[in-house]
Design a protein around this motif. Sequence first.
Motif, PDB file in Angstrom:
ATOM      1  N   VAL A 127      27.256   7.336 -48.439  1.00 22.82           N
ATOM      2  CA  VAL A 127      26.991   5.922 -48.170  1.00 22.82           C
ATOM      3  C   VAL A 127      28.165   5.316 -47.399  1.00 22.82           C
ATOM      4  O   VAL A 127      28.020   4.257 -46.797  1.00 22.82           O
ATOM      5  CB  VAL A 127      26.734   5.108 -49.457  1.00 22.82           C
ATOM      6  N   ALA A 128      29.310   5.997 -47.435  1.00 21.28           N
ATOM      7  CA  ALA A 128      30.494   5.549 -46.704  1.00 21.28           C
ATOM      8  C   ALA A 128      31.352   6.763 -46.397  1.00 21.28           C
ATOM      9  O   ALA A 128      31.379   7.730 -47.163  1.00 21.28           O
ATOM     10  CB  ALA A 128      31.295   4.534 -47.527  1.00 21.28           C
ATOM     11  N   GLU A 129      32.027   6.711 -45.270  1.00 24.28           N
ATOM     12  CA  GLU A 129      32.930   7.793 -44.912  1.00 24.28           C
ATOM     13  C   GLU A 129      34.042   7.281 -44.016  1.00 24.28           C
ATOM     14  O   GLU A 129      33.850   6.334 -43.258  1.00 24.28           O
ATOM     15  CB  GLU A 129      32.185   8.952 -44.260  1.00 24.28           C
ATOM     16  N   ASP A 130      35.185   7.899 -44.166  1.00 28.01           N
ATOM     17  CA  ASP A 130      36.334   7.650 -43.293  1.00 28.01           C
ATOM     18  C   ASP A 130      36.819   9.040 -42.902  1.00 28.01           C
ATOM     19  O   ASP A 130      37.643   9.645 -43.592  1.00 28.01           O
ATOM     20  CB  ASP A 130      37.419   6.860 -44.030  1.00 28.01           C
ATOM     21  N   VAL A 131      36.232   9.573 -41.841  1.00 29.13           N
ATOM     22  CA  VAL A 131      36.484  10.948 -41.431  1.00 29.13           C
ATOM     23  C   VAL A 131      36.889  10.993 -39.957  1.00 29.13           C
ATOM     24  O   VAL A 131      36.748  10.014 -39.238  1.00 29.13           O
ATOM     25  CB  VAL A 131      35.250  11.855 -41.663  1.00 29.13           C
ATOM     26  N   ALA A 132      37.392  12.162 -39.564  1.00 30.34           N
ATOM     27  CA  ALA A 132      37.806  12.452 -38.185  1.00 30.34           C
ATOM     28  C   ALA A 132      39.123  11.743 -37.861  1.00 30.34           C
ATOM     29  O   ALA A 132      39.892  11.422 -38.756  1.00 30.34           O
ATOM     30  CB  ALA A 132      36.702  12.115 -37.199  1.00 30.34           C
ATOM     31  N   GLY A 133      39.374  11.519 -36.598  1.00 27.95           N
ATOM     32  CA  GLY A 133      40.638  10.938 -36.182  1.00 27.95           C
ATOM     33  C   GLY A 133      41.755  11.957 -36.295  1.00 27.95           C
ATOM     34  O   GLY A 133      41.511  13.164 -36.349  1.00 27.95           O
ATOM     35  N   SER A 134      42.985  11.455 -36.352  1.00 32.12           N
ATOM     36  CA  SER A 134      44.132  12.379 -36.400  1.00 32.12           C
ATOM     37  C   SER A 134      45.164  11.949 -37.442  1.00 32.12           C
ATOM     38  O   SER A 134      46.339  12.264 -37.307  1.00 32.12           O
ATOM     39  CB  SER A 134      44.769  12.467 -35.019  1.00 32.12           C
ATOM     40  N   ILE A 135      44.715  11.225 -38.475  1.00 24.77           N
ATOM     41  CA  ILE A 135      45.656  10.763 -39.492  1.00 24.77           C
ATOM     42  C   ILE A 135      45.481  11.536 -40.797  1.00 24.77           C
ATOM     43  O   ILE A 135      44.401  12.029 -41.099  1.00 24.77           O
ATOM     44  CB  ILE A 135      45.495   9.245 -39.782  1.00 24.77           C
ATOM     45  N   SER A 136      46.554  11.614 -41.545  1.00 31.80           N
ATOM     46  CA  SER A 136      46.533  12.179 -42.886  1.00 31.80           C
ATOM     47  C   SER A 136      46.151  11.056 -43.851  1.00 31.80           C
ATOM     48  O   SER A 136      46.587   9.925 -43.687  1.00 31.80           O
ATOM     49  CB  SER A 136      47.921  12.728 -43.216  1.00 31.80           C
ATOM     50  N   ARG A 137      45.321  11.393 -44.847  1.00 35.72           N
ATOM     51  CA  ARG A 137      44.843  10.385 -45.789  1.00 35.72           C
ATOM     52  C   ARG A 137      45.126  10.800 -47.234  1.00 35.72           C
ATOM     53  O   ARG A 137      44.949  11.954 -47.593  1.00 35.72           O
ATOM     54  CB  ARG A 137      43.333  10.192 -45.642  1.00 35.72           C
ATOM     55  N   THR A 138      45.497   9.831 -48.043  1.00 37.64           N
ATOM     56  CA  THR A 138      45.586   9.991 -49.488  1.00 37.64           C
ATOM     57  C   THR A 138      44.444   9.178 -50.079  1.00 37.64           C
ATOM     58  O   THR A 138      44.199   8.046 -49.648  1.00 37.64           O
ATOM     59  CB  THR A 138      46.958   9.518 -50.010  1.00 37.64           C
ATOM     60  N   VAL A 139      43.727   9.756 -51.045  1.00 34.78           N
ATOM     61  CA  VAL A 139      42.532   9.120 -51.598  1.00 34.78           C
ATOM     62  C   VAL A 139      42.678   8.955 -53.104  1.00 34.78           C
ATOM     63  O   VAL A 139      43.023   9.901 -53.814  1.00 34.78           O
ATOM     64  CB  VAL A 139      41.267   9.955 -51.286  1.00 34.78           C
ATOM     65  N   SER A 140      42.407   7.729 -53.584  1.00 35.96           N
ATOM     66  CA  SER A 140      42.416   7.420 -55.019  1.00 35.96           C
ATOM     67  C   SER A 140      41.042   6.906 -55.418  1.00 35.96           C
ATOM     68  O   SER A 140      40.428   6.125 -54.685  1.00 35.96           O
ATOM     69  CB  SER A 140      43.440   6.334 -55.335  1.00 35.96           C
ATOM     70  N   LEU A 141      40.585   7.327 -56.591  1.00 33.48           N
ATOM     71  CA  LEU A 141      39.286   6.938 -57.120  1.00 33.48           C
ATOM     72  C   LEU A 141      39.478   6.408 -58.538  1.00 33.48           C
ATOM     73  O   LEU A 141      39.987   7.107 -59.404  1.00 33.48           O
ATOM     74  CB  LEU A 141      38.362   8.167 -57.123  1.00 33.48           C
ATOM     75  N   GLU A 142      39.074   5.155 -58.764  1.00 37.13           N
ATOM     76  CA  GLU A 142      39.237   4.508 -60.067  1.00 37.13           C
ATOM     77  C   GLU A 142      37.965   4.648 -60.898  1.00 37.13           C
ATOM     78  O   GLU A 142      36.878   4.316 -60.427  1.00 37.13           O
ATOM     79  CB  GLU A 142      39.520   3.019 -59.883  1.00 37.13           C
ATOM     80  N   VAL A 143      38.131   5.109 -62.133  1.00 40.28           N
ATOM     81  CA  VAL A 143      36.982   5.236 -63.033  1.00 40.28           C
ATOM     82  C   VAL A 143      36.387   3.860 -63.336  1.00 40.28           C
ATOM     83  O   VAL A 143      35.172   3.673 -63.274  1.00 40.28           O
ATOM     84  CB  VAL A 143      37.371   5.947 -64.347  1.00 40.28           C
ATOM     85  N   ASP A 144      37.231   2.880 -63.649  1.00 39.71           N
ATOM     86  CA  ASP A 144      36.746   1.572 -64.101  1.00 39.71           C
ATOM     87  C   ASP A 144      35.850   0.870 -63.087  1.00 39.71           C
ATOM     88  O   ASP A 144      34.851   0.262 -63.454  1.00 39.71           O
ATOM     89  CB  ASP A 144      37.916   0.653 -64.442  1.00 39.71           C
ATOM     90  N   THR A 145      36.213   0.954 -61.817  1.00 44.40           N
ATOM     91  CA  THR A 145      35.499   0.197 -60.788  1.00 44.40           C
ATOM     92  C   THR A 145      34.721   1.082 -59.819  1.00 44.40           C
ATOM     93  O   THR A 145      33.860   0.584 -59.098  1.00 44.40           O
ATOM     94  CB  THR A 145      36.490  -0.634 -59.954  1.00 44.40           C
ATOM     95  N   GLY A 146      35.058   2.369 -59.775  1.00 49.73           N
ATOM     96  CA  GLY A 146      34.465   3.252 -58.773  1.00 49.73           C
ATOM     97  C   GLY A 146      35.061   3.034 -57.394  1.00 49.73           C
ATOM     98  O   GLY A 146      34.611   3.620 -56.415  1.00 49.73           O
TER      99      GLY A 146
END
Length: 160
Positions: A127-146
Motif C-alpha cells: 500500500v506504500a513503498e519507498d524504494v529505489a534511488g541511491s540512499i541508504s535507509r533505516t526502518v523502524s516499525l512501532e507495534v502500538d501505532t503500526g
Amino acid sequence: MITLGVGDHGASKKPGEVIKTYALGSCVAVVLLDPKTRTVGMAHIALPDSSIQPDRAKERPAYFADTGLPVLFKAMEKQGAAKNGHGMIVKLAGGAKVMDHNEVFNIGKRNVLAIKKILWQYKLGPVAEDVAGSISRTVSLEVDTGRVTISSAGRGSWYL
C-alpha cells in the motif's frame, strides 16, 4: 526493541515494542501489519532467489525473498495474525542502487520485483513503498501505532 540484521525477520504484538533494521541499501525491508490482531512484522531481505545459496536459505531464510516471505508470515501467525498474510497491510522500503551505479546487477530492483511477485501469489501488494534511488535507509516499525519511520543520513526521517 527487536533489531534485525541482514537476513533476519521478526514479529511482535507486544505494546511498546519497535522492530528496526539499519542501513538498507539494495536490501528491502518488508513490513507487514495485521490490523485485526495489531501484530506487526518485518524481514530484511538481501537477495531475490534462494536457489543460489540453498544452505544459507536454510539457516537464514529471510535473506532471500522466496524463503523470507513465507517465514515472516509464519512468525506473524505465531503471534496470532492471519494465516498466509490474509488481510495484512504491506509496506516496502529499500531496494536502492547503492554500489551498482552502472546498473550491472540491479539487485535492488530485482529484490523489489521478486518480493512483489511473491506477494501477488498471496493476493497481497504494497500500500506504500519507498524504494529505489541511491540512499541508504533505516526502518523502524512501532507495534502500538503500526507507524513505519524511515531515516537516511543527511535527509532526516519521514513516515511511510
